[in-house]
Design an enzyme around this catalytic site. Structure first.
Site, PDB file in Angstrom:
ATOM      1  N   MET A   1      -1.712   9.252  12.648  1.00 23.68           N
ATOM      2  CA  MET A   1      -2.995   9.456  11.962  1.00 23.68           C
ATOM      3  C   MET A   1      -3.832  10.529  12.665  1.00 23.68           C
ATOM      4  SD  MET A   1      -4.036   5.517  11.101  1.00 23.68           S
ATOM      5  CE  MET A   1      -3.831   4.843  12.727  1.00 23.68           C
TER       6      MET A   1
ATOM      7  N   LYS B   1      -4.690   3.295  -0.656  1.00 24.78           N
ATOM      8  CA  LYS B   1      -5.500   4.414  -1.135  1.00 24.78           C
ATOM      9  C   LYS B   1      -4.654   5.304  -2.018  1.00 24.78           C
ATOM     10  CE  LYS B   1      -7.928   4.587   3.035  1.00 24.78           C
ATOM     11  NZ  LYS B   1      -7.865   5.187   4.304  1.00 24.78           N
TER      12      LYS B   1
ATOM     13  N   ASP C   1       0.826  -1.208   0.000  1.00 23.74           N
ATOM     14  CA  ASP C   1       0.000   0.000   0.000  1.00 23.74           C
ATOM     15  C   ASP C   1       0.859   1.256   0.000  1.00 23.74           C
ATOM     16  OD1 ASP C   1       0.634  -0.189   2.741  1.00 23.74           O
ATOM     17  OD2 ASP C   1      -1.168  -1.401   3.035  1.00 23.74           O
TER      18      ASP C   1
HETATM   19  N1  SAH Z   1       2.678   0.800  10.713  1.00 26.48           N
HETATM   20  C1  SAH Z   1       3.067   2.177  10.533  1.00 26.48           C
HETATM   21  C2  SAH Z   1       1.968   3.147  10.906  1.00 26.48           C
HETATM   22  C3  SAH Z   1       0.691   2.971  10.109  1.00 26.48           C
HETATM   23  S1  SAH Z   1      -0.540   4.156  10.540  1.00 26.48           S
HETATM   24  C4  SAH Z   1       4.342   2.439  11.317  1.00 26.48           C
HETATM   25  O1  SAH Z   1       4.760   1.607  12.123  1.00 26.48           O
HETATM   26  O2  SAH Z   1       4.964   3.472  11.092  1.00 26.48           O
HETATM   27  C5  SAH Z   1      -0.228   5.443   9.389  1.00 26.48           C
HETATM   28  C6  SAH Z   1       0.253   6.668  10.109  1.00 26.48           C
HETATM   29  O3  SAH Z   1       1.618   6.549  10.433  1.00 26.48           O
HETATM   30  C7  SAH Z   1       0.179   7.943   9.290  1.00 26.48           C
HETATM   31  O4  SAH Z   1      -1.105   8.518   9.305  1.00 26.48           O
HETATM   32  C8  SAH Z   1       1.169   8.823  10.016  1.00 26.48           C
HETATM   33  O5  SAH Z   1       0.630   9.329  11.218  1.00 26.48           O
HETATM   34  C9  SAH Z   1       2.223   7.812  10.406  1.00 26.48           C
HETATM   35  N2  SAH Z   1       3.339   7.772   9.443  1.00 26.48           N
HETATM   36  C10 SAH Z   1       3.778   6.701   8.785  1.00 26.48           C
HETATM   37  N3  SAH Z   1       4.867   7.008   8.050  1.00 26.48           N
HETATM   38  C11 SAH Z   1       5.122   8.309   8.282  1.00 26.48           C
HETATM   39  C12 SAH Z   1       6.129   9.216   7.843  1.00 26.48           C
HETATM   40  N4  SAH Z   1       7.095   8.842   7.002  1.00 26.48           N
HETATM   41  N5  SAH Z   1       6.079  10.498   8.296  1.00 26.48           N
HETATM   42  C13 SAH Z   1       5.117  10.885   9.142  1.00 26.48           C
HETATM   43  N6  SAH Z   1       4.148  10.071   9.582  1.00 26.48           N
HETATM   44  C14 SAH Z   1       4.157   8.791   9.175  1.00 26.48           C
END
Ligand code: SAH
Length: 329
Positions: free
Chosen positions: A174, A59, A37
């Site tokens: 998020m 998405k 994704d």
């Molecule tokens: N499994 C992922 C998180 C999934 S939820 C992890 O461990 O990082 C998705 C959320 O993660 C986004 O809405 C944002 O809040 C955050 N996120 C993921 N990658 C990001 C990035 N490179 N910079 C800022 N926020 C990030």
């Protein structure tokens, strides 16, 4: 009966393609199908074998995204075809990644699986922004919460109050669209308006942007900077620290237009990004294959009569050998 394939639930890391694990990269290099994704970098698409089926389930602007149940079913179906599947997820598969739901479905269907953990953005995006998630005598704990469920009825979840009272670093994933609710909720639960806060957009990527402030002004600052998702919100004293790299990357601030085939621009992007550049693909080349055309058919028949074969590009090598291996020539 066909033997079921294995599903590997792989964490892709926080964005920078260099932050995937060696184990994750190895699984990508030998999978038959890739289910990915938008949080997983497109550059990983070049790491899978040529024959790998790539299925996008996230998405993207305008496109319908696959429901979680459909993704679960898809993983089972692919594995039942005997394919080894990599399910690539941003960050770590279990940090708000719904990895658990996929595993429950796989177990029910008797599909073997393996989890390859990933570097979570909840820690790494802060690190790259210069904010240490804990720091001696400043923050003794960190707490990660989703800001997403908050929006359902426009109120904060019941356990938000106790979360807000914790003295450690508070990290919201998020949460951007609920920034106002989050900030007000923290203040209402006793956090000082002067508590340092930061919002990090596109953490670990060359496009990374950071807005710093306090609970008092972080919302207006983020608005003014037009910060967009994916973004992480941090509140706590560590948000006032700045340990960002002091290396002066030579291409920092440069936006570079690149052309070429996807696999070429992918590699070029990575190289340039390592030096701080941001790339835009301005013209994509694709390869038209003549490997099954008349002329090539004839040439293959006469292969033995040639004493030299000259290849003019890596693409030519790939096209040529694809056919020779197929025909076991
Ligand atoms: N499994 C992922 C998180 C999934 S939820 C992890 O461990 O990082 C998705 C959320 O993660 C986004 O809405 C944002 O809040 C955050 N996120 C993921 N990658 C990001 C990035 N490179 N910079 C800022 N926020 C990030």
């Amino acid at each position: 009966m066909k033997k079921n394939g294995v599903v590997y639930l792989v964490g892709a890391g926080p964005g920078d393609p260099g932050l995937i694990t060696q184990k994750g990269l190895k699984r990508l290099g030998s999978c038959d199908a890739l289910v990915y994704d938008s949080l997983a970098s497109d550059y990983f698409l070049d790491e899978v074998p040529d024959y790998c089926r790539k299925i996008y389930v996230g998405k993207r602007a305008g496109a319908h995204s696959m429901k979680q149940e459909e993704i679960n079913r898809l993983l089972v179906e692919l594995a039942e075809e005997g394919l080894n599947v990599v399910r690539l997820k941003g960050g770590d598969p279990f940090v708000f990644g719904r990895g658990g739901e996929e595993i429950l479905t796989l177990s029910e269907a008797g599909i073997p699986f393996e989890v390859v953990p990933g570097v979570t953005s909840a820690v790494a995006a802060l690190s790259m922004a210069g904010i240490p998630v804990t720091h001696r005598a400043v923050s003794r704990s960190f707490h990660v919460m989703t800001g997403h469920t908050l929006s359902e009825n426009g109120t904060l979840p019941p356990d938000f109050d106790s979360f807000a009272k914790l003295s450690g670093t508070l990290v919201f994933l998020m949460g951007l669209s609920n920034l106002s609710l989050i900030v007000n909720g923290l203040i209402k639960n006793g956090k000082s308006e002067d508590t340092p806060a930061a919002v990090i957009e596109n953490g670990t990527l060359p496009e990374q942007r950071i807005v710093r402030g306090t609970l008092n002004d972080i919302e207006s600052r983020a608005k003014q900077a037009e910060i967009k998702s994916p973004a992480i919100i941090v509140a706590g004293d560590v948000a006032a620290l700045d340990f960002s790299s002091t290396l002066n990357l030579p291409l920092k601030g440069c936006r570079i237009g690149i052309t070429g085939t996807e696999s070429f621009t992918g590699r070029l992007h990575q190289e340039l990004a390592e030096h701080g550049g941001i790339t835009d693909s301005v013209l994509t080349l694709s390869i038209d294959s003549y490997r099954s055309g008349e002329a090539m058919n004839e040439a293959y028949q006469r292969l033995k009569t040639y004493s030299w074969l000259i290849f003019t590009s890596a693409n030519a090598v790939r096209e040529f050998f694809h056919r020779t291996f197929r025909r076991r020539l």
